[in-house]
Design a protein around this motif. Structure first.
Motif, PDB file in Angstrom:
ATOM      1  N   LEU A  70     -11.679 -13.053   6.863  1.00 60.28           N
ATOM      2  CA  LEU A  70     -12.236 -11.938   7.631  1.00 60.28           C
ATOM      3  C   LEU A  70     -11.797 -10.603   7.038  1.00 60.28           C
ATOM      4  CD1 LEU A  70     -11.626 -13.291  11.259  1.00 60.28           C
ATOM      5  CD2 LEU A  70     -13.777 -13.303   9.986  1.00 60.28           C
ATOM      6  N   ASP A  71     -10.534 -10.530   6.614  1.00 60.88           N
ATOM      7  CA  ASP A  71     -10.008  -9.301   6.030  1.00 60.88           C
ATOM      8  C   ASP A  71     -10.626  -9.045   4.656  1.00 60.88           C
ATOM      9  OD1 ASP A  71      -8.504  -7.034   5.686  1.00 60.88           O
ATOM     10  OD2 ASP A  71      -6.672  -8.081   5.127  1.00 60.88           O
ATOM     11  N   GLN A  72     -10.757 -10.097   3.854  1.00 64.33           N
ATOM     12  CA  GLN A  72     -11.290  -9.947   2.506  1.00 64.33           C
ATOM     13  C   GLN A  72     -12.732  -9.444   2.511  1.00 64.33           C
ATOM     14  OE1 GLN A  72      -9.702 -10.051  -0.177  1.00 64.33           O
ATOM     15  NE2 GLN A  72     -10.855 -10.883  -1.885  1.00 64.33           N
ATOM     16  N   PHE A  73     -13.524  -9.952   3.437  1.00 66.99           N
ATOM     17  CA  PHE A  73     -14.926  -9.560   3.509  1.00 66.99           C
ATOM     18  C   PHE A  73     -15.164  -8.419   4.506  1.00 66.99           C
ATOM     19  CE2 PHE A  73     -15.083 -13.855   1.787  1.00 66.99           C
ATOM     20  CZ  PHE A  73     -15.978 -13.700   0.740  1.00 66.99           C
ATOM     21  N   MET A  74     -14.049  -7.873   5.034  1.00 67.77           N
ATOM     22  CA  MET A  74     -14.091  -6.699   5.912  1.00 67.77           C
ATOM     23  C   MET A  74     -15.102  -6.872   7.056  1.00 67.77           C
ATOM     24  SD  MET A  74     -13.643  -3.587   3.154  1.00 67.77           S
ATOM     25  CE  MET A  74     -14.965  -4.169   2.075  1.00 67.77           C
ATOM     26  N   ILE A  75     -15.015  -8.013   7.713  1.00 68.50           N
ATOM     27  CA  ILE A  75     -15.896  -8.274   8.855  1.00 68.50           C
ATOM     28  C   ILE A  75     -15.370  -7.490  10.055  1.00 68.50           C
ATOM     29  CG2 ILE A  75     -16.775 -10.049  10.410  1.00 68.50           C
ATOM     30  CD1 ILE A  75     -16.531 -12.031   8.129  1.00 68.50           C
ATOM     31  N   PRO A  76     -16.171  -6.601  10.630  1.00 71.44           N
ATOM     32  CA  PRO A  76     -15.687  -5.759  11.731  1.00 71.44           C
ATOM     33  C   PRO A  76     -15.368  -6.577  12.979  1.00 71.44           C
ATOM     34  CG  PRO A  76     -18.058  -5.498  11.427  1.00 71.44           C
ATOM     35  CD  PRO A  76     -17.582  -6.312  10.275  1.00 71.44           C
ATOM     36  N   ILE A  77     -14.512  -6.003  13.816  1.00 76.95           N
ATOM     37  CA  ILE A  77     -14.051  -6.692  15.016  1.00 76.95           C
ATOM     38  C   ILE A  77     -15.209  -7.072  15.930  1.00 76.95           C
ATOM     39  CG2 ILE A  77     -12.708  -6.421  17.132  1.00 76.95           C
ATOM     40  CD1 ILE A  77     -10.959  -6.843  14.759  1.00 76.95           C
ATOM     41  N   LEU A  82       0.182 -19.306  -7.075  1.00 79.06           N
ATOM     42  CA  LEU A  82       0.307 -18.417  -5.911  1.00 79.06           C
ATOM     43  C   LEU A  82       1.758 -18.149  -5.555  1.00 79.06           C
ATOM     44  CD1 LEU A  82      -2.511 -20.011  -3.720  1.00 79.06           C
ATOM     45  CD2 LEU A  82      -2.651 -17.943  -5.110  1.00 79.06           C
ATOM     46  N   GLY A  83       2.596 -19.198  -5.659  1.00 78.52           N
ATOM     47  CA  GLY A  83       4.013 -18.998  -5.362  1.00 78.52           C
ATOM     48  C   GLY A  83       4.647 -17.988  -6.295  1.00 78.52           C
ATOM     49  N   THR A  84       4.301 -18.074  -7.577  1.00 82.34           N
ATOM     50  CA  THR A  84       4.827 -17.121  -8.556  1.00 82.34           C
ATOM     51  C   THR A  84       4.407 -15.692  -8.228  1.00 82.34           C
ATOM     52  OG1 THR A  84       4.827 -18.803 -10.299  1.00 82.34           O
ATOM     53  CG2 THR A  84       4.840 -16.494 -10.993  1.00 82.34           C
ATOM     54  N   MET A  85       3.151 -15.505  -7.831  1.00 83.92           N
ATOM     55  CA  MET A  85       2.658 -14.164  -7.516  1.00 83.92           C
ATOM     56  C   MET A  85       3.343 -13.594  -6.280  1.00 83.92           C
ATOM     57  SD  MET A  85      -1.413 -14.760  -8.232  1.00 83.92           S
ATOM     58  CE  MET A  85      -1.851 -13.074  -7.749  1.00 83.92           C
ATOM     59  N   ILE A  86       3.420 -14.395  -5.211  1.00 88.49           N
ATOM     60  CA  ILE A  86       3.942 -13.904  -3.937  1.00 88.49           C
ATOM     61  C   ILE A  86       5.447 -13.678  -3.996  1.00 88.49           C
ATOM     62  CG2 ILE A  86       4.274 -14.510  -1.506  1.00 88.49           C
ATOM     63  CD1 ILE A  86       1.580 -15.961  -1.627  1.00 88.49           C
ATOM     64  N   VAL A  87       6.161 -14.509  -4.760  1.00 87.52           N
ATOM     65  CA  VAL A  87       7.626 -14.423  -4.787  1.00 87.52           C
ATOM     66  C   VAL A  87       8.132 -13.527  -5.912  1.00 87.52           C
ATOM     67  CG1 VAL A  87       9.762 -15.741  -5.042  1.00 87.52           C
ATOM     68  CG2 VAL A  87       7.869 -16.681  -3.708  1.00 87.52           C
ATOM     69  N   GLU A 100       0.817  -1.213   0.000  1.00 81.71           N
ATOM     70  CA  GLU A 100       0.000   0.000   0.000  1.00 81.71           C
ATOM     71  C   GLU A 100       0.847   1.257   0.000  1.00 81.71           C
ATOM     72  OE1 GLU A 100      -2.535  -0.582   3.352  1.00 81.71           O
ATOM     73  OE2 GLU A 100      -4.016  -1.746   2.203  1.00 81.71           O
ATOM     74  N   ARG A 101       2.091   1.193   0.464  1.00 78.75           N
ATOM     75  CA  ARG A 101       2.944   2.380   0.482  1.00 78.75           C
ATOM     76  C   ARG A 101       3.802   2.502  -0.766  1.00 78.75           C
ATOM     77  NH1 ARG A 101       4.891   2.844   6.743  1.00 78.75           N
ATOM     78  NH2 ARG A 101       2.797   2.657   7.639  1.00 78.75           N
ATOM     79  N   THR A 102       3.835   1.468  -1.578  1.00 81.24           N
ATOM     80  CA  THR A 102       4.615   1.532  -2.816  1.00 81.24           C
ATOM     81  C   THR A 102       3.687   1.532  -4.030  1.00 81.24           C
ATOM     82  OG1 THR A 102       4.890  -0.881  -2.675  1.00 81.24           O
ATOM     83  CG2 THR A 102       6.686   0.484  -1.841  1.00 81.24           C
ATOM     84  N   VAL A 103       3.076   0.404  -4.303  1.00 77.60           N
ATOM     85  CA  VAL A 103       2.162   0.307  -5.441  1.00 77.60           C
ATOM     86  C   VAL A 103       0.862   1.040  -5.161  1.00 77.60           C
ATOM     87  CG1 VAL A 103       0.972  -1.297  -6.989  1.00 77.60           C
ATOM     88  CG2 VAL A 103       3.184  -1.925  -6.012  1.00 77.60           C
ATOM     89  N   VAL A 144      -5.667  -7.828  -4.487  1.00 79.52           N
ATOM     90  CA  VAL A 144      -4.996  -8.955  -5.133  1.00 79.52           C
ATOM     91  C   VAL A 144      -4.000  -9.586  -4.172  1.00 79.52           C
ATOM     92  CG1 VAL A 144      -3.552  -9.661  -7.077  1.00 79.52           C
ATOM     93  CG2 VAL A 144      -5.279  -7.882  -7.381  1.00 79.52           C
ATOM     94  N   VAL A 145      -3.261  -8.752  -3.443  1.00 81.75           N
ATOM     95  CA  VAL A 145      -2.300  -9.250  -2.467  1.00 81.75           C
ATOM     96  C   VAL A 145      -3.015 -10.007  -1.358  1.00 81.75           C
ATOM     97  CG1 VAL A 145      -0.510  -8.581  -0.830  1.00 81.75           C
ATOM     98  CG2 VAL A 145      -0.724  -7.363  -2.989  1.00 81.75           C
ATOM     99  N   VAL A 146      -4.113  -9.435  -0.871  1.00 81.52           N
ATOM    100  CA  VAL A 146      -4.871 -10.082   0.194  1.00 81.52           C
ATOM    101  C   VAL A 146      -5.410 -11.430  -0.273  1.00 81.52           C
ATOM    102  CG1 VAL A 146      -6.927  -9.909   1.650  1.00 81.52           C
ATOM    103  CG2 VAL A 146      -5.482  -7.905   1.288  1.00 81.52           C
ATOM    104  N   THR A 147      -5.914 -11.469  -1.497  1.00 81.64           N
ATOM    105  CA  THR A 147      -6.477 -12.718  -2.027  1.00 81.64           C
ATOM    106  C   THR A 147      -5.402 -13.790  -2.169  1.00 81.64           C
ATOM    107  OG1 THR A 147      -8.167 -11.471  -3.241  1.00 81.64           O
ATOM    108  CG2 THR A 147      -7.754 -13.734  -3.937  1.00 81.64           C
ATOM    109  N   ALA A 148      -4.251 -13.414  -2.699  1.00 84.70           N
ATOM    110  CA  ALA A 148      -3.162 -14.383  -2.866  1.00 84.70           C
ATOM    111  C   ALA A 148      -2.689 -14.905  -1.523  1.00 84.70           C
ATOM    112  CB  ALA A 148      -2.003 -13.741  -3.627  1.00 84.70           C
TER     113      ALA A 148
END
Length: 556
Positions: free
Chosen positions: A450-457, A497-502, A200-203, A209-213
């Motif tokens: 939980l993060d993807q669907f933004m479920i509150p605390i 997924l490995g290709t995306m993350i690495v 979020e501070r660079t791209v 997409v990052v969260v999903t991967a």
């Protein structure tokens, strides 16, 4: 303005957004010597591991109402902790955390080495079982030749197969170690402490997409562990005399009585003392595989060979390679080992290695927890850890293949007899380690949902978390009913997924960080952006072809 114990003037430089709402929105607090006011506006080369005084993407907004104090007093200041959202300053200040280099090497090796290594012998088997034209063969032993015009077809030697395979293992370890180091450097450049925060501070855009991967990665990991638990327990039950148990029944037994209760635990602190069990189990397995290779128990006439079905017995009926009329191999055209370096089939092993070596989603955590976390020390951490893992992987892959050849199973422990006492010890150790590892990985999967669907605390109550846990464990169990080949899961997971993350995410983050400060970046950093872009394209191509070959091989 503050001073350290030696009265050298220092300035705090946070990268805190005006609109920050959560801890993830806050950056690290960098401490660096104050420059003269007249020199502060001059652009300086972008130095990794330090804070540039001019940075357009990561603005340095000053702190107010801070009295003069020592750095030690500052680190203990509760008022400063509140400015960073309550983060542990040992993880956010540039001096790093409290973990020593040796302890971090140990932790990273434990993080890298897992059950994914147990599918590597089948990756070599996929390479060995194909001819250099891509066709499969059977019944051709090392003494056979087949005339083909002016050339003869000869089976490759062990050297022809193992040299490219071992080389690929160490090359992959080298590249993955580099990208692990690169993520630490991105965290340094962007003053970030998490993978998502660095993105979020660079791209900035497309963090979904990052969260999903990073959500799907632990899901694939749990699917792999479910397959391992099922195959291992089924073998143990056969050892105990229960020979007619179905795979589905064993899978349901593992999920309901083992996996689900552990995943429902609210605190994983009780599992902390068992963090080294996984590595210990892999070491025991490696030693046992070496013993069985050396004592010949699975060779023709060995004491356990008749316990195995024909599909799991050792077979060295390799594919064919070309030789001239006199039987000499042409190592510079279509011959033996040279050909296997460039065979599309080797990409199946590459994708398995992508899965086996991945630990990059934890790179920011290792960076911020390392004491005196300069990029040089972090590079040392990465280099030693990935090299040690490469040595271990090469040993497991080679010993497994040398023992069972082209019949090496996607989960190599399945090749060993249920009557083999040493193999039984390995199965017990692996089963315990996988069972204790499962909830740790599952937490990443559930938190990603939980993060993807933004479920509150406030809605993440124990009751709701239990329902989500039961649903997710049920989904993984259902998939494990239909997917039983560990090598396919590892190849597909590593190739996608490995290709995306690495390869993809770190390259884009590093390129954005350098591009945004392009006038400040050094020439070597600008060149490195081009190199990482090339590696990213190469990694994507390898992953795509490797996944395609793995799926075609299993469906053919």
């Amino acid at each position: 303005m503050i001073s350290n114990d030696n009265s050298v003037p220092l300035r705090l430089s946070p990268s805190i957004s005006k609109n920050a709402q959560t801890k993830e929105d806050y950056g690290s607090i960098e401490i660096y010597p104050v420059q003269d006011e007249e020199n502060q506006e001059q652009e300086q080369p972008l130095q990794e591991g330090t804070s540039p005084t001019t940075n357009r993407r990561f603005p340095k907004r000053g702190l107010s109402s801070l009295s003069t104090m020592s750095v030690r007093d500052l680190l203990n200041s509760s008022s400063l902790a509140s400015l960073t959202g309550g983060d542990d300053l040992c993880s956010s200040v540039h001096i790093g955390g409290s973990a020593t280099l040796l302890s971090q090497i140990s932790n990273l090796v434990k993080n890298i080495v897992g059950c994914g290594v147990l599918s590597l012998p089948s990756g070599i088997a996929s390479l060995a079982s194909k001819t250099n034209t891509g066709g499969s063969t059977s019944g051709i032993r090392s003494t056979s030749t087949i005339n083909s015009g002016e050339q003869q077809l000869l089976p490759p030697t062990m050297f022809d197969i193992l040299l490219p395979s071992i080389s690929l293992i160490f090359i992959t370890g080298l590249i993955f170690g580099y990208y692990f180091t690169l993520l630490g450097r991105v965290c340094s450049l962007s003053s970030s402490s998490t993978f998502r925060g660095a993105w979020e501070r660079t791209v900035k855009h497309g963090s979904v997409v990052v969260v999903t991967a990073n959500l799907l990665k632990p899901a694939m990991g749990n699917l792999s562990l479910s397959i391992i638990l099922t195959d291992t327990l089924q073998s143990l039950l056969q050892t105990a005399g229960f020979h007619n148990t179905s795979r589905i029944a064993v899978l349901l037994l593992c999920s309901t009585l083992g996996v689900l209760p552990l995943c429902l635990i609210k605190s994983l602190k009780t599992l902390a003392p068992f963090s080294a069990v996984g590595l210990i189990a892999m070491v025991i397995t490696a030693i046992s595989m070496g013993v069985r290779y050396l004592d010949g128990s699975y060779e023709r006439g060995g004491r356990f060979i008749n316990d195995l079905p024909h599909t799991l017995r050792p077979s060295f009926e390799f594919g064919l390679s070309y030789a001239d009329e006199s039987g000499n191999r042409d190592n510079h055209d279509n011959g033996s080992y040279y050909h296997y370096f460039f065979s599309p089939q080797i990409l199946i092993l590459a994708c398995m290695l992508f899965e086996a070596f991945i630990a990059h989603y934890n790179a920011p955590r290792f960076y911020v927890e390392l004491k005196n976390n300069t990029t040089r020390r972090f590079a040392i951490l990465s280099s030693i850890s990935f090299f040690a893992s490469s040595v271990f992987y090469a040993f497991i892959a080679c010993v497994g293949f040398l023992t069972f050849g082209v019949n090496s199973d996607g989960y190599i422990i399945n090749n060993y007899s249920t009557n083999d006492p040493i193999a039984t010890i390995c199965r017990v150790a692996i089963f315990i380690s996988v069972l204790l590892t499962y909830p740790v990985i599952f937490i990443g999967f559930r938190d990603g949902i939980l993060d993807q669907f933004m479920i509150p605390i406030e809605k993440q109550t124990n009751g709701n978390l239990n329902i989500i846990t039961i649903i997710l464990v049920g989904i993984i169990t259902f998939l494990a009913v239909w997917i039983s080949d560990l090598s396919v899961v590892n190849a597909v997971g590593g190739g996608t997924l490995g290709t995306m993350i690495v390869f993809v995410f770190p390259t884009l983050m590093f390129g954005s960080a350098i591009k945004d400060s392009y006038t400040e970046a050094t020439l070597s950093q600008k060149m490195e952006v081009w190199i990482t872009n090339g590696l990213m394209v190469f990694g994507i191509a390898m992953g795509f072809v490797g996944v395609q070959n793995a799926l075609l091989e299993k469906t053919s």
